[in-house]
Scaffold this active site. Structure first.
Site, PDB file in Angstrom:
ATOM      1  N   ARG A 159       0.850  -1.185   0.000  1.00 43.61           N
ATOM      2  CA  ARG A 159       0.000   0.000   0.000  1.00 43.61           C
ATOM      3  C   ARG A 159       0.889   1.240   0.000  1.00 43.61           C
ATOM      4  NH1 ARG A 159      -1.813  -3.631   3.908  1.00 43.61           N
ATOM      5  NH2 ARG A 159      -3.901  -4.492   3.545  1.00 43.61           N
TER       6      ARG A 159
ATOM      7  N   LYS B  36      -1.783  -2.748   8.149  1.00 42.09           N
ATOM      8  CA  LYS B  36      -2.928  -2.402   8.983  1.00 42.09           C
ATOM      9  C   LYS B  36      -2.829  -3.127  10.322  1.00 42.09           C
ATOM     10  CE  LYS B  36      -6.157  -1.395   5.218  1.00 42.09           C
ATOM     11  NZ  LYS B  36      -7.467  -1.708   4.606  1.00 42.09           N
TER      12      LYS B  36
ATOM     13  N   HIS C 184      -2.851   2.585  -5.759  1.00 44.98           N
ATOM     14  CA  HIS C 184      -3.627   1.368  -5.505  1.00 44.98           C
ATOM     15  C   HIS C 184      -3.770   0.556  -6.791  1.00 44.98           C
ATOM     16  CE1 HIS C 184      -6.404  -1.126  -3.208  1.00 44.98           C
ATOM     17  NE2 HIS C 184      -7.190  -1.138  -4.266  1.00 44.98           N
TER      18      HIS C 184
ATOM     19  N   ARG D   6      -0.666  -1.401  -7.219  1.00 49.81           N
ATOM     20  CA  ARG D   6      -0.721  -2.540  -6.293  1.00 49.81           C
ATOM     21  C   ARG D   6      -1.598  -3.642  -6.882  1.00 49.81           C
ATOM     22  NH1 ARG D   6      -1.083  -4.219  -0.716  1.00 49.81           N
ATOM     23  NH2 ARG D   6      -3.186  -4.773  -0.030  1.00 49.81           N
TER      24      ARG D   6
ATOM     25  N   HIS E 227      -3.138  -9.125   3.424  1.00 50.80           N
ATOM     26  CA  HIS E 227      -4.555  -9.260   3.760  1.00 50.80           C
ATOM     27  C   HIS E 227      -4.729 -10.227   4.922  1.00 50.80           C
ATOM     28  CE1 HIS E 227      -5.871  -8.016  -0.552  1.00 50.80           C
ATOM     29  NE2 HIS E 227      -5.715  -6.976   0.244  1.00 50.80           N
TER      30      HIS E 227
ATOM     31  N   TYR F 219     -10.199  -8.785  -4.137  1.00 50.41           N
ATOM     32  CA  TYR F 219      -9.257  -7.788  -4.624  1.00 50.41           C
ATOM     33  C   TYR F 219      -8.673  -8.155  -5.977  1.00 50.41           C
ATOM     34  CZ  TYR F 219      -5.324  -4.500  -4.346  1.00 50.41           C
ATOM     35  OH  TYR F 219      -4.431  -3.495  -4.585  1.00 50.41           O
TER      36      TYR F 219
END
Length: 318
Positions: free
Chosen positions: A170, A194, A264, A267, A290, A299
């Site tokens: 990201r 994240k 993005h 990515r 993820h 995705y």
């Protein structure tokens, strides 16, 4: 309105006593998300803004938190939809409110978890623009040729794009990389994703060459007295801003004559090319960071060429 403005509106609508209580509840919720759930600062800001918007509506209707019910939550979401909010935004807001209601119930602010039965709108299955393998290679070639002028910013842009495409990280993860996170000998980089979860992602020889050039002949010329350990620097020596990277990528796609896309999209291109090259979903999941394989399945998508090749190889009547 941002979260601070919404809070001010909430205070003005429900009165001083309730405002202090509502503000304290939101602050406690934010601390819960950050300290106990370990969510990123971006996610915490988004959830706080969503919840504060809900509380501002309660002030409009003269309702306090204790009388919040499922009907009120649905009415709030319906109002957001009438204002033209996208399905993805509505789904995020529903998730924020469900999280808030579950926390408020456990903390004793609600007698019932009123958000437990709140359903999220299904988000649109919109896939970002992806580049073909040849277009991606051409974009990176243009970035490399641009860096041949020796401009430190151009060298940085080349190295940043090479690493972004090579790893599929990201943009927030890319700008958060420190010099010590890069292992050029092993060709790996440690990124923090994240929830402050770390992972190690490999990269190839082209990215290693661009990074070496940046570290040897670019970064040192942008270092300032305030520069820390950041790998990628802005023009003033601070950590590279994601908006700068986005703007640079938009300009370079125009120069290269390929589809305009945001980081993005690069990515997503990396993930698509990994799958097309024979990588399995689990590997792509690890590379992208993820938490759930289901997220990776949403995705990524199967290219027509890969689908045709798999069909031809597997079907007895192909």
């Amino acid at each position: 309105m941002d979260a601070q403005q919404l809070r001010a509106a909430y205070r003005g609508r429900v009165g001083n006593g309730s405002a202090a209580g509502g503000d304290a509840v939101v602050d406690a919720f934010a601390r819960h998300l950050s300290l106990q759930r370990g969510l990123s600062a971006h996610t915490v800001r988004a959830y706080v803004q969503d919840v504060t918007s809900l509380l501002a509506r309660l002030g409009d209707t003269g309702t306090d938190l204790a009388s919040l019910d499922l009907t009120g939550l649905r009415a709030w979401l319906a109002d957001q939809q009438r204002r033209g909010m996208s399905r993805a935004t509505l789904a995020r807001r529903a998730a924020a409110v469900r999280t808030f209601c579950a926390w408020a119930y456990r903390a004793g602010h609600l007698d019932v978890d009123v958000g437990a039965r709140l359903r999220s709108p299904r988000p649109d299955r919109h896939l970002p623009v992806v580049l073909g393998v040849e277009d991606a290679a051409h974009l990176l070639k243009v970035a490399e040729e641009r860096a041949d002028d020796g401009d430190a910013l151009h060298v940085r842009d080349w190295a940043a794009l090479e690493l972004l495409y090579a790893t599929g990280v990201r943009v927030s993860e890319l700008v958060g990389i420190d010099v010590g996170d890069v292992d050029l000998a092993e060709r790996t980089v440690r990124v923090t994703g994240k929830g402050d979860k770390e992972r190690v992602v490999p990269f190839g020889i082209p990215a290693a060459r661009a990074l070496s050039t940046w570290l040897d002949r670019g970064r040192g010329r942008l270092v300032s007295a305030t520069t820390g350990a950041a790998l990628f620097l802005g023009a003033r020596g601070g950590r590279l801003d994601p908006r700068t990277l986005r703007g640079m990528l938009h300009r370079l796609t125009a120069v290269a004559g390929v589809h305009d896309l945001a980081p993005h999209g690069l990515r997503h291109s990396a993930a698509t090319h990994l799958l097309a090259g024979g990588s399995d979903l689990r590997t792509v999941q690890e590379v992208l960071g993820h938490a759930s394989l289901a997220t990776t399945q949403r995705y990524t998508h199967v290219t027509p060429e890969r689908l045709r090749a798999a069909y031809t190889q597997a079907h007895p009547r192909a």
